[in-house]
Write an enzyme that holds these catalytic residues in place. Structure first.
Site, PDB file in Angstrom:
ATOM      1  N   ASP A  69      -7.562   4.404   9.127  1.00  0.00           N
ATOM      2  CA  ASP A  69      -8.896   4.382   8.525  1.00  0.00           C
ATOM      3  C   ASP A  69      -9.115   3.127   7.685  1.00  0.00           C
ATOM      4  OD1 ASP A  69      -9.732   6.758   9.637  1.00  0.00           O
ATOM      5  OD2 ASP A  69      -9.098   7.973   7.928  1.00  0.00           O
ATOM      6  N   HIS A 119       0.803  -1.217   0.000  1.00  0.00           N
ATOM      7  CA  HIS A 119       0.000   0.000   0.000  1.00  0.00           C
ATOM      8  C   HIS A 119       0.840   1.272   0.000  1.00  0.00           C
ATOM      9  CE1 HIS A 119      -3.717   2.341   0.899  1.00  0.00           C
ATOM     10  NE2 HIS A 119      -4.279   1.300   0.333  1.00  0.00           N
ATOM     11  N   GLU A 146     -12.607  13.229  13.324  1.00  0.00           N
ATOM     12  CA  GLU A 146     -11.966  13.504  12.041  1.00  0.00           C
ATOM     13  C   GLU A 146     -12.775  14.581  11.320  1.00  0.00           C
ATOM     14  OE1 GLU A 146     -10.784  10.512   9.322  1.00  0.00           O
ATOM     15  OE2 GLU A 146      -9.693   9.307  10.804  1.00  0.00           O
TER      16      GLU A 146
END
Length: 541
Positions: free
Chosen positions: A171, A97, A285
């Site tokens: 997240d 990633h 957030e």
């Protein structure tokens, strides 16, 4: 003796060819051919997978991919690479990633740390994964996990064995433990629990010399804190001891909209303040979105037409809107009226636009795994396997208003399409200053994350996003914003030195010299010169 050695090498080559089913490159170092244990692969499919990453715009082909069965195999590989003259590039790869080639090893070896190879080995040797345990020394529960384990698997395992869960998250849960701990690991819980690197008790690390070192706050603390946020420069994390807490069962998920940036950030900072009192949300957030794109923004699927709250109140607002996103955790036994009262009390002092509070209740696991659900939708539309020129910045709170004016209303011209733009504050005192992560020199700082995607088959889209990223970085430098890149991507050692600041750079370089003296590890970061005698770059592009 010579003929015996030659026969041994020939036999190993024969066995490897038989395993892989393909001829090996002639330039594969003999040190690698003598490895036992794990599987060394030159299968084109493995090489192709290890050559790219989530970013999708950087490719570098390794010489081979190594699938270890465990930490001993990782150590054996690194020792073999270390024994080879000037060394050989070695990079650990979890879920792939990275966005700028950080886990690539051109002409070297990529270590596939993913769980699938380990699972087969565990089954063959009858090993079991470690169960969560309690420690009176730390006053809580923990679990020992493989460095290549995905956080989603850690969550499912600890929930199934004691109803426990890690305290701090990212997240997106399909990231490896070693990968996030090598950066920081942040989400909306960080204001209270700190990043993931503040919630780990112990590590096993294979250094650049091939030595396996157990480290913690009290044992080999320099390596422990250096590796946390250390961008993989000092070793490969093979085991992490993660702090756990009892997991809630449900989440009240709330969003509210703002048109005034000053009120938006003031409310965010009020909610994360230690002075806010005993009541608090469990997650804070926010994100930036163009008013006209609110319904279509993928992160804003929460605001669906099925939502009973109407969006008619937004008609008078054009340009940029700001969305506060918070949650309150609770259990099945909690009276919903109590949850309502707590949430109403916390929302009562906020200054969001009237009529724009959106609320939903869902299982805790579903909330944590929310981004994966969006991923599946994007994959079904062919919108996931595209370039992701992401830019993540830590911006000091004192300059966040300047950033808003220059970037959201200036460089982006009120256009926020292409993916989510997150913005939320954190408390610096929740970050251990001994770690390698660099944050702004203020108590409160913001993550501003431009998580945008280029359009499929549209090179100009990627170029435009890259151009905007460069403009944002240039603005921060020219205006003296004092921002620091998170998941940093710098192009030269002087830029890296400036990133770390002089005192921290001296410490960082000293740790590199001690634990990876041949600078073999994580060379894709581009922080230190690569091994002088690494094989040349091979590209499949």
């Amino acid at each position: 003796m010579a003929w015996r050695l030659a026969f041994t090498v020939f036999f190993q080559v024969y066995c490897l060819i038989s395993t892989v089913g393909l001829p090996l490159p002639l330039q594969l170092p003999a040190e690698l051919l003598q490895l036992g244990g794990g599987r060394l692969s030159v299968d084109p499919a493995d090489l192709r997978e290890a050559s790219g990453d989530f970013g999708g715009f950087t490719r570098a082909e390794p010489l081979a991919v190594y699938h270890p069965r465990g930490a001993g195999d990782v150590a054996a590989l690194v020792r073999a690479a270390y024994s080879r003259g000037g060394g050989l590039r070695v990079s650990a790869r979890g879920h792939g990633h990275s966005v700028s080639g950080q886990a690539q090893a051109p002409g070297g070896v990529v270590v596939d740390m993913s769980r699938h190879g380990r699972r087969a080995a565990d089954e063959d040797e009858g090993r079991k994964r470690a169960l969560p345990a309690y420690s009176s020394a730390v006053g809580g529960h923990y679990v020992d996990v493989w460095g290549g384990e995905l956080w989603i698997d850690v969550l499912n395992w600890t929930l199934a064995h004691g109803g426990l869960a890690p305290r701090s998250w990212t997240d997106y849960l399909y990231l490896s433990v070693g990968g996030t701990l090598s950066n920081a690991g942040i989400s909306g819980q960080a204001f209270h629990h700190g990043p993931q690197i503040s919630n780990v008790y112990e590590l096993d690390i294979v250094t650049g010399k091939g030595e396996t070192v157990t480290c913690s706050e009290t044992t080999n603390p320099e390596l422990f804190f250096g590796a946390l946020g250390g961008l993989g420069q000092f070793g490969i994390i093979t085991r992490a001891r993660i702090a756990l807490e009892p997991a809630p069962r449900k989440v009240r998920w709330i969003r509210a909209l703002y048109s005034n940036f000053t009120e938006f950030t003031a409310d965010q900072e009020r909610l994360i303040s230690p002075k806010h009192g005993g009541r608090r949300f469990d997650y804070v957030e926010g994100f930036v979105v163009a008013a006209e794109g609110l319904i279509n923004n993928w992160r804003s699927s929460f605001f669906s037409p099925q939502n009973p709250v109407k969006l008619s109140s937004l008609k008078q607002h054009t340009g940029v809107l700001y969305c506060l996103e918070v949650t309150k955790n609770y259990d099945d036994s909690t009276n919903t009226a109590t949850v309502d009262q707590e949430v109403d009390a916390l929302l009562g002092d906020l200054n969001f636009l009237p009529g724009t509070v959106f609320t939903t209740d869902l299982p805790y696991v579903d909330f944590l795994d929310r981004v994966h659900k969006a991923e599946l939708k994007l994959r079904s539309k062919g919108m996931w396997e595209v370039p992701h020129p992401w830019l993540n910045l830590f911006v000091p709170a004192s300059r966040i208003a300047d950033f808003d004016r220059a970037v959201f209303h200036g460089i982006l011209g009120s256009r926020t399409s292409g993916g989510p733009i997150l913005i939320y504050p954190m408390n610096k005192h929740k970050w251990d200053p001994r770690s390698s992560v660099v944050t702004p020199e203020e108590e409160v700082f913001y993550l501003v994350a431009f998580l945008r995607s280029a359009l499929p088959g549209a090179p100009q889209s990627l170029k435009e996003l890259a151009r905007q990223n460069r403009q944002i970085l240039d603005f921060c430098a020219d205006a003296g914003i004092g921002a620091k890149q998170y998941l940093p991507n710098h192009k030269s050692q002087p830029d890296w030195e400036a990133h770390f600041r002089p005192k921290r750079w001296v410490r960082f370089a000293s740790l590199k010299a001690e634990y990876d003296p041949k600078a073999m590890l994580a060379t894709g970061q581009g922080i230190f010169p690569s091994p002088a005698h690494s094989p040349p770059l091979f590209s499949d592009s």
